[in-house]
Design an enzyme around this catalytic site. Sequence first.
Site, PDB file in Angstrom:
ATOM      1  N   GLY A  41     -11.395  10.219  -7.455  1.00 29.92           N
ATOM      2  CA  GLY A  41     -11.500  11.293  -6.459  1.00 29.92           C
ATOM      3  C   GLY A  41     -11.912  10.626  -5.159  1.00 29.92           C
ATOM      4  O   GLY A  41     -12.822   9.792  -5.156  1.00 29.92           O
ATOM      5  N   SER A  44     -15.770  10.665  -4.240  1.00 30.08           N
ATOM      6  CA  SER A  44     -16.657   9.878  -5.115  1.00 30.08           C
ATOM      7  C   SER A  44     -16.282   8.400  -5.058  1.00 30.08           C
ATOM      8  O   SER A  44     -17.149   7.527  -5.192  1.00 30.08           O
ATOM      9  CB  SER A  44     -16.659  10.415  -6.546  1.00 30.08           C
ATOM     10  OG  SER A  44     -15.368  10.465  -7.078  1.00 30.08           O
ATOM     11  N   TYR A  99      -5.072  13.740 -12.938  1.00 33.46           N
ATOM     12  CA  TYR A  99      -3.968  13.190 -12.154  1.00 33.46           C
ATOM     13  C   TYR A  99      -3.350  12.003 -12.865  1.00 33.46           C
ATOM     14  O   TYR A  99      -4.041  11.182 -13.453  1.00 33.46           O
ATOM     15  CB  TYR A  99      -4.380  12.963 -10.711  1.00 33.46           C
ATOM     16  CG  TYR A  99      -4.873  11.623 -10.246  1.00 33.46           C
ATOM     17  CD1 TYR A  99      -6.224  11.310 -10.262  1.00 33.46           C
ATOM     18  CD2 TYR A  99      -3.987  10.702  -9.697  1.00 33.46           C
ATOM     19  CE1 TYR A  99      -6.676  10.105  -9.766  1.00 33.46           C
ATOM     20  CE2 TYR A  99      -4.443   9.499  -9.192  1.00 33.46           C
ATOM     21  CZ  TYR A  99      -5.788   9.200  -9.237  1.00 33.46           C
ATOM     22  OH  TYR A  99      -6.231   8.016  -8.748  1.00 33.46           O
ATOM     23  N   ASN A 176      -7.045  12.447   5.223  1.00 37.73           N
ATOM     24  CA  ASN A 176      -6.525  12.306   3.856  1.00 37.73           C
ATOM     25  C   ASN A 176      -5.489  13.365   3.491  1.00 37.73           C
ATOM     26  O   ASN A 176      -5.647  14.083   2.481  1.00 37.73           O
ATOM     27  CB  ASN A 176      -7.709  12.407   2.873  1.00 37.73           C
ATOM     28  CG  ASN A 176      -7.962  11.097   2.153  1.00 37.73           C
ATOM     29  OD1 ASN A 176      -7.106  10.231   2.123  1.00 37.73           O
ATOM     30  ND2 ASN A 176      -9.145  10.963   1.576  1.00 37.73           N
ATOM     31  N   ARG A 178      -2.672  15.362   1.889  1.00 39.55           N
ATOM     32  CA  ARG A 178      -1.970  15.319   0.601  1.00 39.55           C
ATOM     33  C   ARG A 178      -0.891  16.401   0.624  1.00 39.55           C
ATOM     34  O   ARG A 178      -1.175  17.590   0.420  1.00 39.55           O
ATOM     35  CB  ARG A 178      -2.936  15.590  -0.569  1.00 39.55           C
ATOM     36  CG  ARG A 178      -4.047  14.561  -0.731  1.00 39.55           C
ATOM     37  CD  ARG A 178      -3.511  13.255  -1.320  1.00 39.55           C
ATOM     38  NE  ARG A 178      -4.556  12.288  -1.580  1.00 39.55           N
ATOM     39  CZ  ARG A 178      -4.957  11.340  -0.723  1.00 39.55           C
ATOM     40  NH1 ARG A 178      -4.411  11.244   0.471  1.00 39.55           N
ATOM     41  NH2 ARG A 178      -5.909  10.472  -1.061  1.00 39.55           N
ATOM     42  N   THR A 237      -5.990   4.197  10.994  1.00 33.48           N
ATOM     43  CA  THR A 237      -5.434   3.136  10.141  1.00 33.48           C
ATOM     44  C   THR A 237      -3.912   3.142  10.269  1.00 33.48           C
ATOM     45  O   THR A 237      -3.286   4.207  10.350  1.00 33.48           O
ATOM     46  CB  THR A 237      -5.835   3.342   8.663  1.00 33.48           C
ATOM     47  OG1 THR A 237      -5.389   4.638   8.234  1.00 33.48           O
ATOM     48  CG2 THR A 237      -7.339   3.274   8.490  1.00 33.48           C
ATOM     49  N   ASP A 270     -10.265   4.803   0.480  1.00 37.80           N
ATOM     50  CA  ASP A 270     -11.636   5.290   0.270  1.00 37.80           C
ATOM     51  C   ASP A 270     -12.637   4.146   0.436  1.00 37.80           C
ATOM     52  O   ASP A 270     -13.729   4.332   0.979  1.00 37.80           O
ATOM     53  CB  ASP A 270     -11.767   5.914  -1.125  1.00 37.80           C
ATOM     54  CG  ASP A 270     -10.690   6.960  -1.375  1.00 37.80           C
ATOM     55  OD1 ASP A 270     -10.377   7.714  -0.433  1.00 37.80           O
ATOM     56  OD2 ASP A 270     -10.148   7.005  -2.491  1.00 37.80           O
TER      57      ASP A 270
HETATM   58  O1  KDG Z   1      -7.610   7.989  -2.553  1.00 35.68           O
HETATM   59  C1  KDG Z   1      -7.461   8.044  -3.936  1.00 35.68           C
HETATM   60  C2  KDG Z   1      -7.252   9.476  -4.300  1.00 35.68           C
HETATM   61  O2  KDG Z   1      -5.978   9.864  -3.892  1.00 35.68           O
HETATM   62  C3  KDG Z   1      -7.358   9.711  -5.760  1.00 35.68           C
HETATM   63  O3  KDG Z   1      -8.648   9.390  -6.213  1.00 35.68           O
HETATM   64  C4  KDG Z   1      -7.041  11.112  -6.151  1.00 35.68           C
HETATM   65  O4  KDG Z   1      -8.720  12.249  -4.904  1.00 35.68           O
HETATM   66  C5  KDG Z   1      -7.561  12.138  -5.185  1.00 35.68           C
HETATM   67  C6  KDG Z   1      -6.589  13.043  -4.609  1.00 35.68           C
HETATM   68  O5  KDG Z   1      -6.956  14.197  -4.449  1.00 35.68           O
HETATM   69  O6  KDG Z   1      -5.476  12.629  -4.290  1.00 35.68           O
END
Ligand code: KDG
Length: 327
Positions: A41, A44, A99, A176, A178, A237, A270
């Site tokens: 995660g 964490s 995951y 981050n 997604r 980055t 991370d």
């Molecule tokens: O950065 C790594 C994360 O992508 C992985 O731990 C999974 O937290 C995660 C996610 O929500 O994509």
Amino acid sequence: MPETPLRRYDVVTFGETMIRLHAPGYERLEATNHLDIRIGGSESNTAVALSRLGTQTAWWSKLPANSLGKRIENEIRRWNVDTSAVIWDTTPEARTGLYFLDFGTSPRPTEVLYDRANSSASTLAPTDLDASLIQQTRLLHLTGITPALSETCAETFRLAIALAKESETLVSLDTNYRGKLWTSKRAYETLLPVMPELDLLITPLSDAEIIFGITGSGAEVAREFRQRFNIPSVVVTCGGEGAYACNAEGEWFSQPHALGQVVDRVGAGDAFDAGIIYGYLNDDLLGGLEYGIAMAALKHTIPGDLFIASREEVERLRSGGETGIRR
Ligand code: KDG
């Protein structure tokens, strides 16, 4: 960086940590008979990496009160991250997110499959939030993954930032993005209002474009975030091409370290965040950039999501590096 009062933690973070499953070697998920089980995660992962540097960290979330939930909590606590505030979900529906990783090597990309809908973490709500956790830390670190999980998670994310502001706790965010969790429009609408509240922003160049439509070189994008949202410290980055950092004192660029065989790149961002935050809290953003770059490179050599390396190893790579066998 503004002065921060003495507090119990240096960094508190929260979000979802999942059970991570991948086929050993480069077996395809479609065909494998075995799955390697770990945890992962983003928040964490950063907490563990910070803890490896000697930082006092705490991670907060909601986990099912079952063996998978315990596995996650045990593993994070094992690396000296305080997990005492974790909420244990005892409802019949309680579940961890899963995951799956289908590891690829060029030209086949690594594919992530999520099975995390309705996980215990996704039910986190503002009433679960313990304000004292935020009051007791110098910095609250968040990522754009948490508000993507559910509307109640987004509300909790907003409340945490408001509480941090009230208690003069610094706030850092890694965008981050997604794309499998939300659209760029929802990400924009959710993150835009909190941007002026941030003390430190970390964002990949690609997220800047996808979420905010901000384009340009790393340096230009970093400057644009500082000016547009009045964020004191910004780090951008640029994939394998290094990273830029800027604050009121200056602008810096750091090139990536050369990589050998990539063992596992998941979690490199991370680990990078941990290096940046470490430097930032020591009033040394340039040092943080160098730490982050070294930690991201080291993470590529370590299986699993977690940054299992020492500060000495980071220092060694930062100051020139060495490979081969140490005897
Ligand atoms: O950065 C790594 C994360 O992508 C992985 O731990 C999974 O937290 C995660 C996610 O929500 O994509």
